[in-house]
Design a protein around this motif. Structure first.
Motif, PDB file in Angstrom:
ATOM      1  N   THR A   1       0.809  -1.226   0.000  1.00 23.53           N
ATOM      2  CA  THR A   1       0.000   0.000   0.000  1.00 23.53           C
ATOM      3  C   THR A   1       0.837   1.268   0.000  1.00 23.53           C
ATOM      4  OG1 THR A   1      -0.145  -0.348   2.381  1.00 23.53           O
ATOM      5  CG2 THR A   1      -2.127  -0.805   1.079  1.00 23.53           C
ATOM      6  N   ARG A   2       2.115   1.129   0.424  1.00 24.43           N
ATOM      7  CA  ARG A   2       2.961   2.333   0.575  1.00 24.43           C
ATOM      8  C   ARG A   2       4.370   1.992   0.139  1.00 24.43           C
ATOM      9  NH1 ARG A   2       3.816   3.076   5.982  1.00 24.43           N
ATOM     10  NH2 ARG A   2       2.649   1.331   6.820  1.00 24.43           N
TER      11      ARG A   2
ATOM     12  N   ILE B   1       8.049   1.107  -0.909  1.00 22.33           N
ATOM     13  CA  ILE B   1       8.681   0.245  -1.909  1.00 22.33           C
ATOM     14  C   ILE B   1       7.676  -0.724  -2.525  1.00 22.33           C
ATOM     15  CG2 ILE B   1      10.381  -1.611  -2.167  1.00 22.33           C
ATOM     16  CD1 ILE B   1      12.078  -0.129   0.026  1.00 22.33           C
TER      17      ILE B   1
ATOM     18  N   LYS C   1      -3.120  -2.659   7.437  1.00 22.05           N
ATOM     19  CA  LYS C   1      -4.056  -1.716   8.081  1.00 22.05           C
ATOM     20  C   LYS C   1      -4.701  -0.712   7.128  1.00 22.05           C
ATOM     21  CE  LYS C   1      -1.456  -1.166  12.409  1.00 22.05           C
ATOM     22  NZ  LYS C   1      -0.328  -0.302  12.785  1.00 22.05           N
ATOM     23  N   SER C   2      -3.934  -0.237   6.126  1.00 19.72           N
ATOM     24  CA  SER C   2      -4.317   0.964   5.367  1.00 19.72           C
ATOM     25  C   SER C   2      -5.401   0.707   4.320  1.00 19.72           C
ATOM     26  CB  SER C   2      -3.088   1.544   4.659  1.00 19.72           C
ATOM     27  OG  SER C   2      -2.048   1.726   5.561  1.00 19.72           O
TER      28      SER C   2
ATOM     29  N   ASP D   1      -2.375  -9.998   7.870  1.00 23.93           N
ATOM     30  CA  ASP D   1      -1.128  -9.842   8.614  1.00 23.93           C
ATOM     31  C   ASP D   1      -0.227 -11.015   8.217  1.00 23.93           C
ATOM     32  OD1 ASP D   1       0.920  -9.892  10.434  1.00 23.93           O
ATOM     33  OD2 ASP D   1      -0.337  -9.464  12.171  1.00 23.93           O
TER      34      ASP D   1
ATOM     35  N   ASN E   1       7.743  -8.415   0.508  1.00 24.75           N
ATOM     36  CA  ASN E   1       8.222  -7.054   0.754  1.00 24.75           C
ATOM     37  C   ASN E   1       7.844  -6.528   2.140  1.00 24.75           C
ATOM     38  OD1 ASN E   1       8.908  -4.107  -0.090  1.00 24.75           O
ATOM     39  ND2 ASN E   1       6.758  -4.024   0.515  1.00 24.75           N
TER      40      ASN E   1
ATOM     41  N   TYR F   1      16.100  -6.195  13.568  1.00 22.93           N
ATOM     42  CA  TYR F   1      15.854  -5.952  12.139  1.00 22.93           C
ATOM     43  C   TYR F   1      16.991  -6.537  11.288  1.00 22.93           C
ATOM     44  CZ  TYR F   1      14.906  -3.192   7.879  1.00 22.93           C
ATOM     45  OH  TYR F   1      14.637  -2.792   6.582  1.00 22.93           O
TER      46      TYR F   1
ATOM     47  N   LYS G   1      16.800  -9.601   8.494  1.00 21.96           N
ATOM     48  CA  LYS G   1      17.141  -9.414   7.083  1.00 21.96           C
ATOM     49  C   LYS G   1      18.286 -10.346   6.666  1.00 21.96           C
ATOM     50  CE  LYS G   1      14.024  -6.279   6.220  1.00 21.96           C
ATOM     51  NZ  LYS G   1      12.919  -6.551   5.288  1.00 21.96           N
TER      52      LYS G   1
ATOM     53  N   ILE H   1      16.004   4.326   1.597  1.00 22.85           N
ATOM     54  CA  ILE H   1      14.964   4.700   0.632  1.00 22.85           C
ATOM     55  C   ILE H   1      13.983   5.659   1.301  1.00 22.85           C
ATOM     56  CG2 ILE H   1      13.208   3.801  -0.961  1.00 22.85           C
ATOM     57  CD1 ILE H   1      16.044   2.693  -1.524  1.00 22.85           C
TER      58      ILE H   1
ATOM     59  N   THR I   1      10.927   6.509   2.308  1.00 30.23           N
ATOM     60  CA  THR I   1       9.574   5.983   2.571  1.00 30.23           C
ATOM     61  C   THR I   1       9.180   6.302   4.011  1.00 30.23           C
ATOM     62  OG1 THR I   1      10.277   3.857   3.482  1.00 30.23           O
ATOM     63  CG2 THR I   1      10.058   3.974   1.077  1.00 30.23           C
TER      64      THR I   1
ATOM     65  N   ASN J   1      11.312   5.505   7.114  1.00 32.28           N
ATOM     66  CA  ASN J   1      12.398   6.381   7.558  1.00 32.28           C
ATOM     67  C   ASN J   1      11.903   7.758   8.009  1.00 32.28           C
ATOM     68  OD1 ASN J   1      14.519   4.567   7.143  1.00 32.28           O
ATOM     69  ND2 ASN J   1      14.471   4.959   4.938  1.00 32.28           N
TER      70      ASN J   1
HETATM   71  P1  NAP Z   1       6.769   1.225   4.662  1.00 35.49           P
HETATM   72  O1  NAP Z   1       6.722   2.457   3.853  1.00 35.49           O
HETATM   73  O2  NAP Z   1       6.738   1.315   6.158  1.00 35.49           O
HETATM   74  O3  NAP Z   1       5.560   0.270   4.179  1.00 35.49           O
HETATM   75  C1  NAP Z   1       5.371  -0.967   4.797  1.00 35.49           C
HETATM   76  C2  NAP Z   1       4.306  -1.769   4.089  1.00 35.49           C
HETATM   77  O4  NAP Z   1       4.255  -3.056   4.720  1.00 35.49           O
HETATM   78  C3  NAP Z   1       2.918  -1.171   4.206  1.00 35.49           C
HETATM   79  O5  NAP Z   1       2.202  -1.447   3.026  1.00 35.49           O
HETATM   80  C4  NAP Z   1       2.307  -1.931   5.395  1.00 35.49           C
HETATM   81  O6  NAP Z   1       0.891  -2.048   5.324  1.00 35.49           O
HETATM   82  C5  NAP Z   1       2.927  -3.306   5.176  1.00 35.49           C
HETATM   83  N1  NAP Z   1       2.994  -4.130   6.379  1.00 35.49           N
HETATM   84  C6  NAP Z   1       3.631  -3.869   7.550  1.00 35.49           C
HETATM   85  N2  NAP Z   1       3.445  -4.895   8.415  1.00 35.49           N
HETATM   86  C7  NAP Z   1       2.676  -5.804   7.781  1.00 35.49           C
HETATM   87  C8  NAP Z   1       2.125  -7.055   8.130  1.00 35.49           C
HETATM   88  N3  NAP Z   1       2.326  -7.602   9.352  1.00 35.49           N
HETATM   89  N4  NAP Z   1       1.373  -7.717   7.217  1.00 35.49           N
HETATM   90  C9  NAP Z   1       1.138  -7.195   5.993  1.00 35.49           C
HETATM   91  N5  NAP Z   1       1.622  -6.002   5.593  1.00 35.49           N
HETATM   92  C10 NAP Z   1       2.376  -5.323   6.481  1.00 35.49           C
HETATM   93  O7  NAP Z   1       8.053   0.332   4.342  1.00 35.49           O
HETATM   94  P2  NAP Z   1       9.114   0.434   3.126  1.00 35.49           P
HETATM   95  O8  NAP Z   1      10.165   1.402   3.501  1.00 35.49           O
HETATM   96  O9  NAP Z   1       8.402   0.543   1.830  1.00 35.49           O
HETATM   97  O10 NAP Z   1       9.794  -1.012   3.249  1.00 35.49           O
HETATM   98  C11 NAP Z   1       9.398  -2.115   2.448  1.00 35.49           C
HETATM   99  C12 NAP Z   1      10.414  -3.233   2.645  1.00 35.49           C
HETATM  100  O11 NAP Z   1      11.719  -2.750   2.282  1.00 35.49           O
HETATM  101  C13 NAP Z   1      10.540  -3.694   4.098  1.00 35.49           C
HETATM  102  O12 NAP Z   1      10.742  -5.095   4.140  1.00 35.49           O
HETATM  103  C14 NAP Z   1      11.771  -2.971   4.595  1.00 35.49           C
HETATM  104  O13 NAP Z   1      12.395  -3.653   5.650  1.00 35.49           O
HETATM  105  C15 NAP Z   1      12.625  -2.975   3.347  1.00 35.49           C
HETATM  106  N6  NAP Z   1      13.659  -1.940   3.351  1.00 35.49           N
HETATM  107  C16 NAP Z   1      13.324  -0.614   3.417  1.00 35.49           C
HETATM  108  C17 NAP Z   1      14.344   0.337   3.427  1.00 35.49           C
HETATM  109  C18 NAP Z   1      14.067   1.821   3.498  1.00 35.49           C
HETATM  110  O14 NAP Z   1      15.039   2.592   3.631  1.00 35.49           O
HETATM  111  N7  NAP Z   1      12.828   2.264   3.433  1.00 35.49           N
HETATM  112  C19 NAP Z   1      15.683  -0.064   3.363  1.00 35.49           C
HETATM  113  C20 NAP Z   1      15.972  -1.415   3.295  1.00 35.49           C
HETATM  114  C21 NAP Z   1      14.951  -2.338   3.285  1.00 35.49           C
HETATM  115  P3  NAP Z   1      -0.076  -0.898   5.980  1.00 35.49           P
HETATM  116  O15 NAP Z   1       0.010   0.298   5.050  1.00 35.49           O
HETATM  117  O16 NAP Z   1      -1.423  -1.492   5.980  1.00 35.49           O
HETATM  118  O17 NAP Z   1       0.478  -0.622   7.340  1.00 35.49           O
END
Ligand code: NAP
Length: 239
Positions: free
Chosen positions: A11-12, A14, A35-36, A57, A84, A149, A153, A182, A184, A187
């Protein structure tokens, strides 16, 4: 016939970028989230019949089963799984409670185990499949105040390599994409000074956007000779 993908946490951030990139290629996507509801409905509105949304979930086996059954019912097949969904809970190691540890490991790592097991019968029947696990540079290099975390990973990357060996003979490819920093919601706690520091430490002098990761996923989806790899689009911050 269109290929079908499940993208968790789409939903948000990456996951959303991955969803839009796959749809652009003509791939049908089941958008999972936790949730969203409002954000999910907006994606459904924008992308129409190419997507279905499913609230689950991913840290719960019965909800994961529901997601996979729903995808098969709606689209009749599954070709691609993008694990993801993930959460981060920052804090000093001494302050990590059992609850925090279990939550991070269950959402980030146990979910990959469950999802992969649940889609596998379909991939084995098809004699084809593509699994892409979104890990992190913290799984490679470790992150201070992010021990749970980082462990989750690194666990994903270990699972990716082992599974690639086990499933390669069945024509199922398994790879990790390990993003750097990234822009998002994950962060959103970073201050302006933190962002500045990240940019200074990054050879390409910028932070990434969701699309930078989505392009890598899009390439992996079509590739036919890459498996067991951890590919890290990170601007050069980890080399
Ligand atoms: P984000 O913006 O926080 O988005 C998280 C997404 O995961 C949302 O769609 C959320 O749904 C969903 N989610 C969270 N918990 C969940 C659960 N228990 N069941 C189903 N869906 C769930 O995160 P992001 O930054 O895009 O990160 C995406 C992936 O990339 C993650 O695995 C993260 O660890 C990895 N990553 C991110 C970064 C970075 O810098 N952002 C760097 C390295 C790796 P809701 O909207 O409903 O809450």
């Amino acid at each position: 016939m269109s290929r079908v993908a499940i993208v968790t946490g789409a939903t948000r951030g990456i996951g959303k970028s991955i969803c839009y990139e796959l749809v652009k290629k003509g791939i049908k996507v089941v958008v999972n989230y936790r949730k969203s509801d409002d954000l999910a409905s907006k994606i459904q509105e924008e992308l129409g019949d190419m997507v279905r949304i499913y609230k689950a979930d991913v840290s719960k086996r019965n909800e994961v089963k529901g997601l996979v059954d729903f995808t098969l019912k709606e689209f009749g097949n599954i070709d691609i799984l993008v694990n993801n969904a993930g959460i981060d809970q920052e804090g000093m190691f001494q302050d990590i409670t059992d609850e925090i540890w279990n939550n991070v490991i269950n959402v980030n790592l146990y979910s990959v185990f469950c999802l992969t097991q649940e889609v596998l019968p379909t991939f084995l029947k098809n004699k084809s499949g593509c699994i892409i696990n979104i890990s992190s540079i913290y799984g490679i290099s470790g992150g201070a105040c992010a021990v749970a975390y980082s462990a989750s990973k690194a666990g994903i990357d270990g699972m990716t390599k082992a599974l690639a060996k086990e499933l390669g003979p069945s024509n199922i490819r398994v790879n990790s994409v390990a993003p750097g920093c990234i822009n998002t919601d994950m962060n959103s706690y970073l201050s302006e000074a933190d962002w500045k520091q990240v940019i200074e430490e990054t050879p390409l002098r910028k932070v990434g956007e969701g699309i930078d990761i989505a392009r890598c996923v899009s390439w992996l989806v079509d590739d036919e000779f890459t498996t067991g790899q951890v590919i890290s689009p990170n601007g050069g911050i980890v080399i």
